[in-house]
Design an enzyme around this catalytic site. Structure first.
Site, short mmCIF file in Angstrom:
data_model
loop_
_atom_site.label_atom_id
_atom_site.label_comp_id
_atom_site.label_asym_id
_atom_site.label_seq_id
_atom_site.Cartn_x
_atom_site.Cartn_y
_atom_site.Cartn_z
CD GLU A 4 50.08 -77.03 -115.24
OE1 GLU A 4 49.04 -77.32 -114.62
OE2 GLU A 4 51.16 -76.77 -114.70
CE LYS A 47 39.91 -74.17 -114.36
NZ LYS A 47 38.92 -75.05 -113.80
CG ASP A 84 35.18 -79.96 -115.92
OD1 ASP A 84 35.15 -79.58 -114.74
OD2 ASP A 84 34.22 -79.88 -116.70
CE1 TYR A 88 51.13 -74.71 -106.47
CE2 TYR A 88 48.94 -74.95 -105.51
CZ TYR A 88 50.13 -74.25 -105.63
OH TYR A 88 50.31 -73.09 -104.92
CE LYS A 115 35.62 -72.41 -116.76
NZ LYS A 115 35.22 -72.68 -115.49
CB CYS A 142 -1.93 -81.52 -115.43
SG CYS A 142 -1.22 -82.96 -116.23
CB CYS A 146 -5.13 -85.14 -116.24
SG CYS A 146 -4.38 -84.36 -114.80
CB CYS A 171 0.15 -83.30 -112.53
SG CYS A 171 -1.48 -84.04 -112.64
CB CYS A 194 -2.43 -87.56 -114.42
SG CYS A 194 -1.43 -86.61 -115.56
S1 IVH Z 1 46.47 -75.17 -110.31
C1 IVH Z 1 46.32 -72.12 -106.67
N1 IVH Z 1 46.26 -76.59 -112.51
O1 IVH Z 1 40.87 -75.73 -111.35
C2 IVH Z 1 45.63 -72.83 -107.75
N2 IVH Z 1 44.28 -76.26 -111.23
O2 IVH Z 1 39.87 -72.90 -110.28
C3 IVH Z 1 46.12 -74.20 -107.95
N3 IVH Z 1 42.32 -77.42 -112.13
O3 IVH Z 1 40.62 -76.07 -107.90
C4 IVH Z 1 45.41 -74.95 -108.99
N4 IVH Z 1 43.31 -78.33 -113.86
O4 IVH Z 1 40.56 -78.18 -109.28
C5 IVH Z 1 45.60 -76.07 -111.46
N5 IVH Z 1 46.27 -77.86 -114.45
C6 IVH Z 1 45.62 -77.35 -113.40
C7 IVH Z 1 44.24 -77.59 -113.20
C8 IVH Z 1 43.61 -77.02 -112.10
C9 IVH Z 1 42.17 -78.21 -113.20
C10 IVH Z 1 41.21 -77.07 -111.22
C11 IVH Z 1 41.51 -77.27 -109.76
C12 IVH Z 1 41.32 -75.94 -109.10
C13 IVH Z 1 40.52 -75.19 -110.11
C14 IVH Z 1 40.92 -73.75 -110.05
#
Ligand code: IVH
Length: 667
Positions: free
Chosen positions: A111, A113, A115, A224, A310, A405, A408, A423, A429
């Site tokens: 999946e 991740k 942000d 999840y 990451k 500074c 000045c 400052c 200034c």
């Molecule tokens: S699963 C038990 N899936 O990443 C862990 N987390 O460090 C369940 N996050 O707190 C998380 N995308 O905020 C999962 N596809 C994804 C995610 C994801 C972002 C974030 C989430 C979590 C952190 C984990």
């Protein structure tokens, strides 16, 4: 015959469906206008028939004006984090660990991740009943009202094969498009920019006012499911089921059965992620079978069945040429690294922020060092490290934070507990003076037409102005002689300055640029003290007695007027005819007839607008509040006051006053 109840039900179902088509599937079937019309009809019917109220009606998505603090709620299942990996080797290690521990075939669900900020949603009997932030993992804030404004989160589920009770977790995000737009607006209003969509999303979710949250257009992806009776053993299969119940599940999710497929996925998204509408910082790998997940279990902090890979933040190596120091309007000093220009994520980077003295010391920075520059989610690139090996050939001078500074020469100070150096020479200034003048002329302060930062710079450099009072001595002929200034623009500036003499007292206070005195505080001060003399001579006790003014603001006001240069300048403003007291009009209309009263305005009025009534309430010392409660003093009611409000007022015994009686009360 269709009853009102049937019609409400019909509208709710249709609106839930159209919401899902629009926000989850991206396939609207009706126009925005048709949608709005249905929504208005529903709102009207609900207002007229409070007996059919439903917390999960699509009309609840518009948010409310009620301010409240969040309640903390314990998570039924703790919200854990994921172990992070940064290399292919670590991904292989994870895969091997799982293979050995399970000793049978398994699949990995890959999946994106996301942000943003994580959220846990609880559904019972197909209805969203609670939304809680991650908090400390054990308990978080109940942000249900705010989350209900997010259109891609279903309030009511589709179909009938969902478990009667379950939790679903995911990420709340601010799409790049919304983030960019918000920052463009902020730039125009000269407000500080939001650093990245992640902070913007979590900040928005914590706003007290859910109608502002609604206007921020957040989005959410769910990833999840937790519960006793999930339909499948496969995580991926459960997510697909959740999609059919109306949740937004990313279609980037993929099931893989070999390590090489996993790497293909990672490599593909490492490039393609730049085309996603939302921010991502990696890939999440999860063992697909829930049975196998249970077998693998958890460590204290994270599951053994999942891991995050990451993405490498884009990074470049370049030479540090010099460090320079910038002085802001408040006197804060920002160290800036001047770099040998280098390509990074599509732009040429020449400068990077070094933030403060601690960061410089932490990096043990020397001039000539080869440094790593990264562009994370932040707008300004930063230096994250020094390549120690190249130092063996050359070691330049160590970077020491300046003590004086650069503009000045004043000795810098550092307030206890603050990372920044300042400052202290506020009144002499140059960048601080120019910054203060720029603030003074800005739209929300004195709004002087024709003047902008460049003109201020020019006038200052030419010795025409050295504080805001000097503006009032400028003549068109002074300005015309300057390079690039024409007679017409010179006249415009002089007229603009002249007109600023009519700007009301409260805005003059704001324009002075006293630290921590924003627009709202300035209003309170104007009202509480009435004249600049009273404000100048106000004691600490008198200041903190004013509503919403605390020690920090009081001390700042006292320090401002303790400075002789500020007093002299204010004295000059007075002789030039600025509004340094509340106007007659303001004063004569002001009473304390409504002090201590909380008043709700409702309905349509004949003699004044709602806004005017609101102002009248405030001018007479009362408070205009949004919703009826036992604390409401009375309701100022016009025509067509909503029946639900009427019922609530009657139930709580709150009296209702019409506009004629209200006006009589004030006259
Ligand atoms: S699963 C038990 N899936 O990443 C862990 N987390 O460090 C369940 N996050 O707190 C998380 N995308 O905020 C999962 N596809 C994804 C995610 C994801 C972002 C974030 C989430 C979590 C952190 C984990």
């Amino acid at each position: 015959m269709t009853t009102v109840k049937d019609r409400i039900e019909e509208l709710r179902n249709a609106l839930h469906r159209h919401n899902h088509n629009y926000y989850v599937l991206n396939q609207p079937e009706i126009s925005d206008r048709e949608f709005d019309e249905m929504m208005h009809e529903l709102q009207r019917l609900e207002e007229e028939h409070p007996e059919f109220k439903d917390e999960n009606s699509p009309s609840m998505r518009v948010g409310s004006d009620i301010n409240k603090n969040f309640t903390q709620v314990a998570h039924k299942y703790p919200m854990l984090s994921l172990g992070n990996t940064y290399s292919e080797g670590e991904v292989t290690d994870f895969y091997e660990r799982v293979r050995k521990a399970l000793n049978e075939e398994f699949e990995i669900c890959c999946e994106i991740k996301f942000d943003g900020t994580s959220i846990s949603l609880t559904y019972e009997d197909g209805k969203l009943i609670r939304a809680v932030t991650r908090g400390d993992g054990e308990k978080g804030d109940d942000v249900t009202d705010n989350v209900k404004t997010i259109r891609s989160i279903p309030l009511k589920l589709h179909g009938d094969n969902y478990p009667s009770s379950f939790e679903i977790r995911g990420e709340i995000l601010m799409p790049w498009s919304v983030f960019d737009e918000l920052n463009r607006e902020r730039e125009m209003r000269e407000e500080p920019l939001l650093a990245n969509p992640r902070n913007a999303a979590s900040g928005t979710l914590k706003l007290q006012n859910s109608s502002t949250v609604a206007s921020r257009k957040l989005d959410a992806y769910l990833y999840y499911l937790l519960g006793e009776n999930l339909p499948f053993d496969g995580h991926y299969e459960n997510l697909q089921a959740a999609a059919s119940w109306g949740f937004k599940i990313s279609d980037t999710t993929k099931k893989c059965s070999t390590l090489s497929e996993v790497f293909d996925y990672i490599n593909y998204w490492n490039i393609e992620r730049k085309n996603l509408p939302v921010a991502t910082d990696g890939i999440v790998l999860k063992v697909n079978s829930l049975r196998q997940q249970r077998n693998l279990g958890f460590t204290a902090k994270s599951p053994r069945w999942a891991i995050a890979y990451k993405f490498q933040a884009e990074r470049a190596l370049t030479r540090l040429n010099t460090v320079s120091y910038q002085v802001g309007r408040t006197g804060a000093i920002t160290p800036v690294a001047n770099l040998e220009p280098v390509q990074l994520s599509g732009t040429v980077v020449k400068r990077a922020s070094l933030h403060n003295a601690d960061i410089i010391d932490g990096l043990d920075l020397h001039i000539g060092d080869m440094v790593y520059v990264e562009k994370g989610g932040e707008i300004i690139p930063k230096i994250t490290g020094v390549d120690m090996e190249s130092r063996e050939f050359m070691l330049g001078e160590k970077v020491h934070f300046i003590t004086n500074c650069p503009e000045c020469g004043s000795k810098l100070i550092r307030y206890e507990g603050e990372a920044a150096h300042y400052c202290p020479n506020e009144t002499a200034c140059p960048p601080q003076i120019k910054g203060k003048i720029e603030h003074y002329i800005s739209r929300r302060a004195m709004n002087i037409d024709g003047l902008g930062p460049e003109t201020v710079d020019l006038f200052y450099n030419e010795g025409l102005i050295s504080n805001v009072a000097d503006l009032y001595l400028l003549k068109a002929t002074d300005i015309e002689n300057l390079e690039g200034k024409k007679e017409k623009s010179a006249n415009k500036i002089v007229v603009g300055i002249e007109q600023s003499k009519n700007v009301p007292f409260e805005r003059v206070i704001f324009a002075l640029g006293i630290r921590f005195v924003g627009e709202t505080v300035a209003k309170k001060l104007a009202k509480a003290f009435g004249t600049i003399e009273n404000l100048e001579n106000a004691s600490f006790e008198a200041l903190i007695a004013v509503d919403e003014i605390g020690e920090r603001i009081a001390n700042s006001i006292i320090a401002y007027f303790a400075n002789e240069a500020n007093r002299t300048m204010v004295e000059r403003l007075k002789t030039y005819g600025l509004q340094l007291q509340q106007s007659e009009e303001d004063l004569s209309n002001r009473t304390d007839k409504l002090v201590g009263k909380s008043i709700v305005i409702s309905g349509v009025f004949a003699r004044h607008s709602r806004e005017e009534y609101k102002e009248m309430i405030e001018r007479n010392g009362g408070k205009n509040v949004g919703s009826i409660s036992a604390k409401t003093s009375f309701i100022l009611a016009g025509d067509n006051m909503g029946p639900s409000k009427l019922e609530k007022a009657q139930k709580l015994g709150v009296s209702i006053i019409n506009e004629d009686d209200f006006l009589a009360m004030l006259s």
